[in-house]
Design an enzyme around this catalytic site. Structure first.
Site, PDB file in Angstrom:
ATOM      1  N   GLU A 101       2.373  -5.995   7.730  1.00  0.00           N
ATOM      2  CA  GLU A 101       1.717  -4.808   8.288  1.00  0.00           C
ATOM      3  C   GLU A 101       1.910  -4.675   9.796  1.00  0.00           C
ATOM      4  O   GLU A 101       1.933  -3.559  10.330  1.00  0.00           O
ATOM      5  CB  GLU A 101       0.213  -4.840   7.967  1.00  0.00           C
ATOM      6  CG  GLU A 101      -0.122  -4.508   6.524  1.00  0.00           C
ATOM      7  CD  GLU A 101      -0.107  -5.720   5.615  1.00  0.00           C
ATOM      8  OE1 GLU A 101      -0.614  -5.609   4.483  1.00  0.00           O
ATOM      9  OE2 GLU A 101       0.410  -6.784   6.024  1.00  0.00           O
ATOM     10  N   GLY A 112      -0.353  -5.376   0.777  1.00  0.00           N
ATOM     11  CA  GLY A 112      -1.422  -5.321  -0.202  1.00  0.00           C
ATOM     12  C   GLY A 112      -1.075  -6.018  -1.498  1.00  0.00           C
ATOM     13  O   GLY A 112      -1.961  -6.509  -2.210  1.00  0.00           O
ATOM     14  N   ALA A 154       0.822  -1.208   0.000  1.00  0.00           N
ATOM     15  CA  ALA A 154       0.000   0.000   0.000  1.00  0.00           C
ATOM     16  C   ALA A 154       0.856   1.257   0.000  1.00  0.00           C
ATOM     17  O   ALA A 154       2.054   1.222   0.258  1.00  0.00           O
ATOM     18  CB  ALA A 154      -0.902  -0.010   1.230  1.00  0.00           C
ATOM     19  N   GLU A 205      -1.999  -9.520  -0.849  1.00  0.00           N
ATOM     20  CA  GLU A 205      -3.463  -9.607  -0.776  1.00  0.00           C
ATOM     21  C   GLU A 205      -4.078  -9.594  -2.175  1.00  0.00           C
ATOM     22  O   GLU A 205      -5.041 -10.320  -2.447  1.00  0.00           O
ATOM     23  CB  GLU A 205      -4.006  -8.452   0.069  1.00  0.00           C
ATOM     24  CG  GLU A 205      -3.700  -8.620   1.555  1.00  0.00           C
ATOM     25  CD  GLU A 205      -4.172  -7.452   2.400  1.00  0.00           C
ATOM     26  OE1 GLU A 205      -5.030  -7.662   3.273  1.00  0.00           O
ATOM     27  OE2 GLU A 205      -3.685  -6.328   2.173  1.00  0.00           O
TER      28      GLU A 205
END
Length: 737
Positions: free
Chosen positions: A136, A113, A73, A116
């Site tokens: 994270e 991310g 991210a 993900e």
């Protein structure tokens, strides 16, 4: 997860699409690390929509440009409205729902991310050198785009918790074993993914959509998760993110996907409200930027090229020297390991070889060849063999005369352009350099023990140290995987210098009615891995004792008739000296501030003998006990540490508060969810810190370390600017760095 603020890149260019036969190849193209910012998510939604509707497309491959799938991210959007317009989970839902198979072609990294997004794809193919992970937790958050839900549905709860709680970057071969990826390949990863895509065209996708799967469970799952919570509370004392991660993963067991993802998002928002992510993100960026050093003379990290270090030598094969040898060998730098005593050489050789065997086993598990991954180590007693090495690291014990003898020898033996480094925790670099013919090539490299594990490296610049020497040593630290921080030359440098008044206050608290385990507990509950008395026992009370004797604070150098609790007009506590005088040196002797099950034991237990000695000591010296609140323990110890940090900045020994915080986060056991001592001072309020110090010093003028630092008073006088603005004020003071 990589959170580099991305360069400006138009939405249209953030993701591209091309056809390879009937396979659409979608490429994330957002330099430098393909962070999944708002513009990238918008672009991906657009090109995926086009590919899904295009009748000429039968399958889709998702890849990343410039050798990286996606590093995650964009940290700047975590609390911004941009996150809510098209969230990553919105994108993931579109990808997963595609009726055409989507294959992730993972190269470089798929972190946070990025992973993900890959988990939303129906198949995952990884380059053998790539790494994946959900790190994270390292910045105080949890995966919030379905990561805590899709991963346990793929690899199970135990493996998921290991991946998420450790925040590891998992090598592709291990990811294959865990089941995170479907295949690992060498060669062109996009071509390999296209081949997979062609093979699976027309195959049912229901079982490949992870959100539709159930998490495999067993009757002991609740006990397992409860145990995980208790372990996390102990391992990550005070940190909220690990507990939130476990709660989210627990939801994957009990709730359908859509409800569990809602809980994931709620937990993410609750973590942002704690302030811990902000502290950890500050620590993250501070650590990233600390290598971008600037010298008052004008030299900078990006203008002074480092010299290559192709060969190295380490002198001294004690605990520290062994760790340094392993650190060099792990990055494939051939090492000559020298001892001056045959018996010590033999002991060191056995210990180093045992450590090298462990490293070789790790490489084998990762699918790498130990022969090509580890540098050779040659053991010798002969200084003459060091004549052609590029760099020498001296790692003998802390004795100035011994170090000067060694550097005098090195000056005569080493080639003219060899760099000479001393691993000292606080001795004068300039004095060591004075016996050489090349003071400009002498520098301090303060490793932390065990050197092959601890990440911090204080790089200590002497008065004559040249810019190329600094650049080469800082670059070597980076090569070794260390967090290298450039500091100036003063007694004890930065970390140990700041620890002095911290430890001083801890001992004064014992005089005033507290006990070692009580002081340690308060500071450990706050967020320091090891309290001051446990730390002193671990380091060795005799080490500090020798330093005090050299300073004339104890032993034969103390003038006859000096009061027991006074030195040179200032308050002094002889408590630690009393322990050392009867051989209580800490863990190594089995007794110190605590008692242990055996010499070198690690199980610290409160010692009734210490309690008895403290009570007699207070009575003998007629010290009034005034136990106050645990908050006062925190304030006195932490504010003493912080106050010295401001003095370090005043003196130009550290270039900014971020450098100090990086040192304490990586070498002195500060949990990153506190940001570091200087961040904590900024957070708690500089006026509060100043007020406490002024009140204490007014009542205790014989404790000079608690006199408020000039820089602290100056910052308060100008309105307590945010920590990022402190460097402006520091820069106006004298600079020794």
């Amino acid at each position: 997860m990589d959170f580099v603020p991305e360069a400006n890149h138009s939405e249209d260019m953030a993701a591209t699409r091309r056809l390879s036969g009937t396979v659409a190849v979608i490429t994330i193209d957002h330099p430098t690390v393909n962070a999944l910012s708002s513009s990238v998510r918008h672009a991906l939604v657009k090109v995926f929509g086009e590919a899904i509707k295009d009748p000429a497309v039968e399958a889709i491959v998702l890849s990343g440009a410039n050798g990286k799938f996606s590093a995650g991210a964009d940290i700047r959007e975590f609390s911004s409205p941009e996150l809510k317009i098209v969230s990553l989970e919105d994108l993931n839902a579109i990808v997963e729902a595609s009726k055409k198979p989507v294959v992730a072609a993972i190269e470089g990294v798929a972190l946070g991310g990025g992973l993900e997004l890959a988990l939303a794809c129906h198949y995952r193919v990884a380059d053998i050198k790539s790494r994946v992970g959900l790190p994270e937790v390292l910045i105080g958050l949890l995966p919030a785009a379905g990561g805590t839900q899709r991963l346990p549905r793929l690899i199970g709860v135990p493996a998921t918790l290991d991946v998420i709680l450790q925040g590891r970057h998992i090598p592709a071969p291990e990811a294959l074993q865990l089941g995170i990826v479907d295949d690992v390949v060498q060669g062109n990863i996009v071509d390999a993914a296209i081949q997979v895509a062609r093979k699976v065209v027309g195959s049912p996708l229901d079982k490949r959509r992870l959100s539709t799967k159930f998490v495999s469970s067993n009757p002991n799952m609740e006990d397992f998760l409860d145990t995980a919570v208790e372990k996390a509370k102990k391992q990550f004392r005070g940190a909220q993110a690990p507990l939130a991660c476990i709660k989210a993963v627990r939801a994957s067991v009990h709730l359908p996907y859509h409800r569990a993802v809602e809980m994931e998002r709620e937990l993410f928002a609750s973590l942002l409200a704690t302030g811990q992510p902000q502290a950890q993100q500050y620590a993250f960026f501070s650590e990233r930027n600390v290598g971008k050093w600037t010298h008052p003379s004008g030299g900078r990290w990006d203008t002074v090229p480092p010299k290559p270090v192709r060969t190295a030598a380490v002198i001294g094969l004690g605990t520290m020297g062994r760790g340094i040898v392993i650190s060099l060998a792990k990055v494939n730098i051939p090492v000559i390991a020298l001892e001056q005593d045959a018996q010590q050489l033999d002991l060191g050789k056995k210990a180093v070889n045992a450590l090298l065997e462990r490293e070789a086993e790790k490489l084998k598990k990762q699918g790498s060849d130990p022969g090509s991954g580890l540098g050779s180590v040659h053991f010798t007693l002969d200084f003459g063999e060091l004549g052609n090495v590029d760099l020498v690291i001296e790692a003998v014990y802390e004795n100035m005369e011994l170090k000067k003898q060694i550097f005098s020898k090195l000056s005569a033996i080493c080639k003219p352009d060899a760099f000479l480094c001393t691993n000292t925790s606080g001795l004068n670099i300039d004095e060591i350099a004075s016996v050489t013919d090349r003071p400009e090539q002498v520098i301090g490299t303060h490793f932390f023990s065990p050197a092959n594990i601890m990440r911090l490296l204080e790089v200590v610049r002497g008065h004559y140290t040249s810019l190329p020497t600094i650049a080469t040593t800082m670059n070597l630290g980076k090569t070794l995987g260390k967090v290298a921080v450039l500091v100036g030359n003063c007694p004890l440098f930065v970390g140990n210098r700041m620890a002095d008044p911290f430890l001083e206050q801890a001992v004064y608290l014992l005089e005033e009615g507290w006990y070692p385990e009580e002081v340690d507990r308060v500071l450990e509950d706050f967020g320091i891995t090891m309290g001051p008395f446990r730390m002193m026992d671990l380091a060795g009370l005799d080490v500090f004792w020798r330093i005090r004797m050299e300073k004339g604070l104890t032993g034969v150098k103390v003038p006859h008739g000096t009061p027991a609790r006074e030195r040179y007009g200032s308050r002094y506590s002889p408590l630690a000296d009393m322990l050392c005088e009867i051989g209580r040196f800490g863990e190594k002797s089995g007794k110190g501030w605590y008692q242990y099950e055996k010499p070198w034991g690690r199980n610290a237990q409160p010692d009734p003998w210490v309690k008895d000695v403290l009570e007699k000591y207070r009575s003998t010296h007629q010290i009034k006990q005034h136990r106050s609140s645990p908050e006062q323990i925190l304030e006195r110890c932490l504010y003493a540490l912080i106050n010295e940090g401001f003095r370090v900045l005043e003196d130009g020994i550290a270039s900014g508060p971020e450098d100090i915080d990086v040192i304490y986060n990586n070498g002195y056991g500060w949990h990153k969810y506190r940001g570091g001592p200087m961040y904590y001072a900024s957070n708690v309020g500089l006026p509060k810190v100043l007020d406490m110090l002024e009140n204490y010093h007014k009542t205790n003028p014989d404790v000079p370390s608690m006199k408020p630092a000039f820089l602290l008073k100056k910052l308060v006088s100008v309105g307590s600017p945010p920590i990022k603005a402190w460097r402006t004020h520091v820069g106006k003071l004298s600079h020794r760095l």
